[in-house]
Design an enzyme around this catalytic site. Structure first.
Site, PDB file in Angstrom:
ATOM      1  N   GLU A 205       0.827  -1.280   0.167  1.00  0.00           N
ATOM      2  CA  GLU A 205       0.198   0.024   0.017  1.00  0.00           C
ATOM      3  C   GLU A 205       0.996   1.131   0.014  1.00  0.00           C
ATOM      4  O   GLU A 205       1.817   1.278   0.943  1.00  0.00           O
ATOM      5  CB  GLU A 205      -1.047  -0.035   1.313  1.00  0.00           C
ATOM      6  N   ASP A 281      -7.035  -0.240  -3.754  1.00  0.00           N
ATOM      7  CA  ASP A 281      -7.908   0.822  -3.868  1.00  0.00           C
ATOM      8  C   ASP A 281      -8.656   0.656  -5.203  1.00  0.00           C
ATOM      9  O   ASP A 281      -9.281   1.726  -5.607  1.00  0.00           O
ATOM     10  CB  ASP A 281      -7.636   2.410  -3.763  1.00  0.00           C
ATOM     11  N   HIS A 400      -6.831  -1.050 -32.035  1.00  0.00           N
ATOM     12  CA  HIS A 400      -7.960  -0.329 -31.352  1.00  0.00           C
ATOM     13  C   HIS A 400      -7.440   0.844 -30.417  1.00  0.00           C
ATOM     14  O   HIS A 400      -6.405   0.616 -29.756  1.00  0.00           O
ATOM     15  CB  HIS A 400      -8.781  -1.152 -30.539  1.00  0.00           C
TER      16      HIS A 400
HETATM   17  O1  AHR Z   1      -8.858   0.384 -27.050  1.00  0.00           O
HETATM   18  C1  AHR Z   1      -8.537   0.144 -25.712  1.00  0.00           C
HETATM   19  C2  AHR Z   1      -7.409   0.766 -25.081  1.00  0.00           C
HETATM   20  O2  AHR Z   1      -7.731   2.269 -25.199  1.00  0.00           O
HETATM   21  C3  AHR Z   1      -6.145   0.646 -25.787  1.00  0.00           C
HETATM   22  O3  AHR Z   1      -5.631  -0.532 -25.534  1.00  0.00           O
HETATM   23  C4  AHR Z   1      -5.313   1.837 -25.592  1.00  0.00           C
HETATM   24  O4  AHR Z   1      -4.355   2.209 -26.494  1.00  0.00           O
HETATM   25  C5  AHR Z   1      -6.481   3.030 -25.322  1.00  0.00           C
HETATM   26  O5  AHR Z   1      -6.362   3.456 -24.055  1.00  0.00           O
HETATM   27  O1  AHR Z   2       0.757   0.583  -3.230  1.00  0.00           O
HETATM   28  C1  AHR Z   2       0.268   0.904  -4.715  1.00  0.00           C
HETATM   29  C2  AHR Z   2      -1.050   1.222  -5.006  1.00  0.00           C
HETATM   30  O2  AHR Z   2      -1.293   2.399  -4.210  1.00  0.00           O
HETATM   31  C3  AHR Z   2      -1.869   0.288  -4.179  1.00  0.00           C
HETATM   32  O3  AHR Z   2      -2.426  -0.821  -4.989  1.00  0.00           O
HETATM   33  C4  AHR Z   2      -3.389   1.232  -4.235  1.00  0.00           C
HETATM   34  O4  AHR Z   2      -4.210   0.942  -3.531  1.00  0.00           O
HETATM   35  C5  AHR Z   2      -2.691   2.550  -3.995  1.00  0.00           C
HETATM   36  O5  AHR Z   2      -3.211   3.332  -5.066  1.00  0.00           O
END
Ligand code: AHR
Ligand code: AHR
Length: 482
Positions: A205, A281, A400
């Site tokens: 965390e 989170d 995409h």
């Molecule tokens: O098309 C889904 C996602 O949208 C792609 O992986 C990324 O390029 C964009 O954020």
């Molecule tokens: O610790 C990395 C990330 O930080 C956790 O997975 C998330 O809860 C927070 O945003």
């Protein structure tokens, strides 16, 4: 014996055991996971072929034939009821579905074999996550626990956070030390190991940790085997990261020692929820593939973990074909014809960067024929699948972005290459192929009002409409017009 029999002999029993590929106790013959199909919303549970054995993938294939399927539940094999289902919205993000619920994985996104028998892993795309906030027997506070997961070492990104393990029961960031989970990916925002990643780290965390130093542990290597075993365990002011190739050899210890050199992590404040594919989170930007994993009560010995690694190697994880249906061969030139009754004279074509369907025939102008013709090349992001290069714009490919299909120049980024990689499968309406997005296996090429998208069956976007889905995602692939 299974991994959980080995942990039990070591005095550190599994309190959660999750796998869509195999039983993790030698006596386990119950349900491994549940799939839900798009055609009628029916569900079925998939069990091992025999007690202690590999999942009955054929039962899934027959239940899901001619439609789409999602993995709705990953059952806990430990008997404690710590099942994983679609994660609820959290402090950082809401999922794409009604109520802010995360996506669940396509049931056919991660095919593998174990000792030659087909099984399916859990392919986590950004937006996908599983969780259980009301668990039984999972470590809380500073109590000791261990965990391992078998993952795809080639499927990762730098987003937060592809995790498996202990998270907050509120799906909110409640502070340092409130998590203890395996992380896999190449995020450099918090800690790092050596090289450019991906690394096995611990999500504790407000930080991904590779060792005592909060920024870097050079002994935590970049690890890229196709199948990896990742281990994280913790006890009062002591924890470890271990890892190795899940298909051969032994585990190495990448860190073992005191809690990180930052406040809030000693003692720990574990809450005992279980997360898969997301941060504590509900940060939902990460991707990865999960095959199996467990959480234990108590701090497992290295000898116990080494025996578990030997058991994983003996399960013989191996790759298998990522495609099905009529062959779309690398080196061929193809055109793709729609099969919906409205549109059977229409082919996938492009107008600049926009991708649409247009009526094309052998007597069309040569420019239009080229607009509807594609070179099939090895998948830019995964050579087990394919990419489609525009015949009239060399170096530009179908890709995409925000689930809209475009023709864009290859910028050589990891993101582009993955967005331009597609794994054809048998057409959902029985004709030709459905062309699923490698990185989003719930989504396939779909024509919708004559524009092209990568669409899921009944998902949150207008173009995901369930009505006419099977026909709209099925294309007959033939030799190119030009
Ligand atoms: O098309 C889904 C996602 O949208 C792609 O992986 C990324 O390029 C964009 O954020
Ligand atoms: O610790 C990395 C990330 O930080 C956790 O997975 C998330 O809860 C927070 O945003």
């Amino acid at each position: 014996a299974g991994p959980c029999d080995i942990y039990a002999s070591g005095g550190t029993p599994c309190v959660a055991a999750h796998s869509t590929t195999r039983a993790l106790f030698s006596a386990f013959s119950g349900s491994l996971y549940q799939v839900k199909r798009g055609s009628d919303g029916a569900t079925t549970n998939i069990a091992p072929l025999s007690a202690g054995g590999v999942a009955n993938a054929a039962a899934q294939d027959s239940f899901c034939s001619g439609t789409t399927c999602l993995i709705t539940t990953i059952f806990d094999q430990s008997g404690r009821g710590n099942h994983l289902t679609a994660a609820p919205p959290g402090g950082a993000a809401s999922g794409p579905n009604p109520g802010g619920v995360d996506d669940t994985a396509a049931a056919d996104g991660a095919p593998v074999t174990l000792n030659g028998q087909k099984a399916y892993g859990v392919f986590v795309s950004p937006g996908t996550g599983y969780r259980n906030d009301a668990t039984n027997g999972i470590a809380v506070g500073d109590a000791a626990e261990g965990m391992y997961a078998v993952l795809d070492g080639t499927h990762f990104n730098g987003g937060c956070c592809f995790d498996y393990g202990n998270g907050e029961t509120s799906a909110r960031d409640t502070g340092n030390g409130h998590m203890e989970a395996i992380y896999f990916g190449n995020s450099g925002v918090w800690g790092t190991g050596s090289g450019s990643g991906p690394w096995i780290m611990a999500d504790l965390e407000n930080g991904l940790f590779s060792g005592f130093n909060v920024k870097n542990n050079p002994a935590d290597p970049t690890i890229t085997n196709r199948f990896i075993t990742a281990v994280v365990k913790g006890q009062p002011n002591n924890w470890s990261i271990r890892g190795g190739n899940a298909a051969s050899g032994s585990l190495s210890t990448f860190y073992s020692g005191a809690r990180p050199n930052a406040s809030g992590y000693n003692p720990m404040h574990k809450e005992g929820a279980i997360i898969l594919g997301i941060g504590g989170d509900n940060s939902i930007s990460a991707q990865g593939t999960f095959y199996e994993g467990v959480m234990t009560s108590g701090f497992p010995s290295e000898a116990t973990e080494n025996s578990v690694q030997a058991n994983i190697v003996a399960a013989r994880y191996a790759t298998t074909s990522m495609t099905s249906g009529p062959a779309i061969s690398v080196g061929s030139h193809v055109s793709l014809r729609a099969t919906t009754a409205c549109c059977t004279t229409r082919f996938i074509a492009h107008t600049g960067s926009a991708v649409n369907t247009q009526v094309v025939s052998s007597s069309s102008a040569s420019a239009l024929k080229l607009q509807a013709s594609w070179n099939v090349v090895a998948g830019l992001g995964n050579s087990a699948c394919v990419s489609f290069e525009s015949r009239d714009t060399p170096g530009s490919f179908l890709r995409h972005a925000n689930f809209v299909l475009l023709v864009n120049a290859n910028d050589n980024s990891k993101q582009f290459k993955e967005d331009a990689t597609f794994c054809p499968k048998v057409g959902l309406n029985g004709q030709g192929n459905s062309i699923r997005a490698w990185g989003y296996p719930t989504r396939s090429f779909r024509h919708f009002n004559n524009s092209l998208f990568v669409a899921s069956n009944g998902g949150p976007n207008t173009f995901d409409a369930a009505s006419s889905y099977n026909d709209d995602v099925s294309f007959v692939v033939s030799t190119a017009f030009a």
